[in-house]
Enzyme design. Structure first.
Site, PDB file in Angstrom:
ATOM      1  N   ASN A 224       0.876  -1.177   0.000  1.00  0.00           N
ATOM      2  CA  ASN A 224       0.000   0.000   0.000  1.00  0.00           C
ATOM      3  C   ASN A 224       0.910   1.222   0.000  1.00  0.00           C
ATOM      4  O   ASN A 224       1.483   1.563   1.033  1.00  0.00           O
ATOM      5  CB  ASN A 224      -0.897  -0.029   1.244  1.00  0.00           C
ATOM      6  CG  ASN A 224      -1.737   1.227   1.381  1.00  0.00           C
ATOM      7  OD1 ASN A 224      -1.861   2.018   0.436  1.00  0.00           O
ATOM      8  ND2 ASN A 224      -2.333   1.414   2.561  1.00  0.00           N
TER       9      ASN A 224
ATOM     10  N   LYS B  94       0.124   4.263  -0.338  1.00  0.00           N
ATOM     11  CA  LYS B  94      -0.501   5.470   0.232  1.00  0.00           C
ATOM     12  C   LYS B  94      -0.203   6.677  -0.676  1.00  0.00           C
ATOM     13  O   LYS B  94      -0.185   6.517  -1.896  1.00  0.00           O
ATOM     14  CB  LYS B  94      -0.018   5.681   1.680  1.00  0.00           C
ATOM     15  CG  LYS B  94      -0.197   4.412   2.518  1.00  0.00           C
ATOM     16  CD  LYS B  94      -0.009   4.605   3.997  1.00  0.00           C
ATOM     17  CE  LYS B  94      -0.204   3.277   4.705  1.00  0.00           C
ATOM     18  NZ  LYS B  94      -0.138   3.384   6.153  1.00  0.00           N
TER      19      LYS B  94
ATOM     20  N   HIS C 192      -9.728   1.702   4.703  1.00  0.00           N
ATOM     21  CA  HIS C 192      -8.441   1.785   5.401  1.00  0.00           C
ATOM     22  C   HIS C 192      -8.591   2.714   6.613  1.00  0.00           C
ATOM     23  O   HIS C 192      -9.324   3.711   6.551  1.00  0.00           O
ATOM     24  CB  HIS C 192      -7.358   2.314   4.449  1.00  0.00           C
ATOM     25  CG  HIS C 192      -5.990   2.201   5.042  1.00  0.00           C
ATOM     26  ND1 HIS C 192      -5.507   3.116   5.944  1.00  0.00           N
ATOM     27  CD2 HIS C 192      -5.028   1.261   4.893  1.00  0.00           C
ATOM     28  CE1 HIS C 192      -4.295   2.745   6.324  1.00  0.00           C
ATOM     29  NE2 HIS C 192      -3.979   1.622   5.696  1.00  0.00           N
TER      30      HIS C 192
ATOM     31  N   GLU D 213      -6.828   4.994   7.760  1.00  0.00           N
ATOM     32  CA  GLU D 213      -6.549   6.418   7.497  1.00  0.00           C
ATOM     33  C   GLU D 213      -7.760   7.084   6.848  1.00  0.00           C
ATOM     34  O   GLU D 213      -8.008   8.272   7.073  1.00  0.00           O
ATOM     35  CB  GLU D 213      -5.281   6.553   6.630  1.00  0.00           C
ATOM     36  CG  GLU D 213      -4.036   6.233   7.454  1.00  0.00           C
ATOM     37  CD  GLU D 213      -2.861   5.681   6.672  1.00  0.00           C
ATOM     38  OE1 GLU D 213      -2.864   5.742   5.433  1.00  0.00           O
ATOM     39  OE2 GLU D 213      -1.935   5.153   7.324  1.00  0.00           O
TER      40      GLU D 213
ATOM     41  N   GLU E 159      -5.803  -4.734  10.456  1.00  0.00           N
ATOM     42  CA  GLU E 159      -4.737  -3.770  10.713  1.00  0.00           C
ATOM     43  C   GLU E 159      -5.014  -3.049  12.032  1.00  0.00           C
ATOM     44  O   GLU E 159      -5.791  -2.081  12.054  1.00  0.00           O
ATOM     45  CB  GLU E 159      -4.674  -2.745   9.587  1.00  0.00           C
ATOM     46  CG  GLU E 159      -4.431  -3.358   8.222  1.00  0.00           C
ATOM     47  CD  GLU E 159      -3.869  -2.333   7.247  1.00  0.00           C
ATOM     48  OE1 GLU E 159      -2.744  -2.523   6.796  1.00  0.00           O
ATOM     49  OE2 GLU E 159      -4.555  -1.343   6.967  1.00  0.00           O
TER      50      GLU E 159
ATOM     51  N   GLY F 267       2.207   2.172  10.805  1.00  0.00           N
ATOM     52  CA  GLY F 267       3.202   3.229  10.656  1.00  0.00           C
ATOM     53  C   GLY F 267       3.914   3.586  11.949  1.00  0.00           C
ATOM     54  O   GLY F 267       4.605   4.603  12.015  1.00  0.00           O
TER      55      GLY F 267
ATOM     56  N   SER G  64       2.940  -2.177  10.416  1.00  0.00           N
ATOM     57  CA  SER G  64       4.394  -2.330  10.590  1.00  0.00           C
ATOM     58  C   SER G  64       4.882  -3.738  10.259  1.00  0.00           C
ATOM     59  O   SER G  64       5.790  -4.266  10.905  1.00  0.00           O
ATOM     60  CB  SER G  64       4.812  -1.911  12.004  1.00  0.00           C
ATOM     61  OG  SER G  64       4.491  -0.549  12.208  1.00  0.00           O
TER      62      SER G  64
END
Ligand code: PGA
Length: 254
Positions: free
Chosen positions: A10, A12, A93, A95, A163, A169, A209
């Site tokens: 991904n 991003k 996702h 985010e 996730e 991250g 991660s």
């Protein structure tokens, strides 16, 4: 039932067009993998990258609109992606949920449009740190599944990425046992609420991660069918190594 590992990157909102092209050109020089490989890239790079990608690589989107067509400035729909032969997209996702207000109701609309337009969704779910600390992880996961996968008849194939938000991250990864326990919970939910065959064919990926140091032990767990990888998918050598790890753990039995 044999399920191949899926190594999904991904990107991003990273890379310029030139950087993206060099990355895909380099992938053309590695041997065709035994595992499945996908890269979710920014919309504007999809077409140029599809044109140069090796046959084994799926170029996917990172998001779709919750509308099908019309006056929605700045949006990209599943129908549009389908028209340029995009086979898969991330949906929900964390985010998107956190920064762009995506609720489960919106995610449900997006999923339906992905199914209707035959763009395979990778549905992203996961709990926040606070939810984990309050022992709410399974409750949150169940709610994220139950509120979007409601109409069993309309559900076509999809993959799920578990996730944990606290691991994305941050450099902090769920342990293999923490991840396996939630993956098994997701598998059982799919089996009980849709069907056993559906649960078996659904890849449940781990994300947060995931990198070359921890992928092997994570992907080796019985209900972990691969990874959705952000940071570690941006560097070519690291992504190549993740593919090699996926190659060595093929034919996982659920
Ligand atoms: P990360 O991102 O690997 O950088 O934690 C994963 C993701 O957000 O999909």
């Amino acid at each position: 039932m044999n399920v191949k590992i899926l190594v999904a990157g991904n990107w991003k909102m990273n890379k310029t067009l030139d950087e993206s092209i060099s990355f895909i050109e380099a992938l053309n020089h590695i041997p065709a993998p035994q595992c499945e490989v996908l890269l979710a890239v920014p919309f504007i790079y999809i077409k140029p990258l599809q044109d140069i990608a090796p046959e084994w690589l799926t170029i996917a989107a990172q998001n779709i609109s919750n509308q099908d067509y019309g006056a929605y400035t700045g949006e990209i729909s599943a129908k549009m992606l389908r028209s340029i032969n995009v086979k898969a997209t991330l949906i929900g996702h964390s985010e998107r949920r956190q920064y762009y207000g995506e609720t489960n109701a919106i995610i449900k609309e997006k999923l339906q449009l992905a199914f209707q337009n035959e763009v395979m969704p990778i549905l992203c779910i996961g709990e926040t740190l606070e939810e984990r600390k309050n022992n709410l992880t399974e409750h949150v996961i169940e709610n994220q599944l139950a509120s979007v996968l409601t109409n069993a008849d309309a559900i076509k194939s999809l993959h799920i990425a578990y996730e944990p938000v606290w691991a994305i991250g941050t450099g902090e990864t769920a342990t293999k046992d923490q991840a396996e326990s939630i993956h098994q919970f997701i598998y059982n939910w799919l089996k009980d609420h849709i069907s056993e065959s559906f649960a078996k064919q659904t890849k449940i990926l781990y994300g947060g991660s995931c990198n070359t140091q921890n992928a092997e032990e994570l992907f080796s767990m019985p209900h972990i069918c691969g990874g959705l990888i952000g940071g570690a998918s941006l560097d070519f050598d690291s992504f190549k190594q993740l593919i090699e790890i996926g190659n060595n753990i093929t034919n996982k039995n659920n």
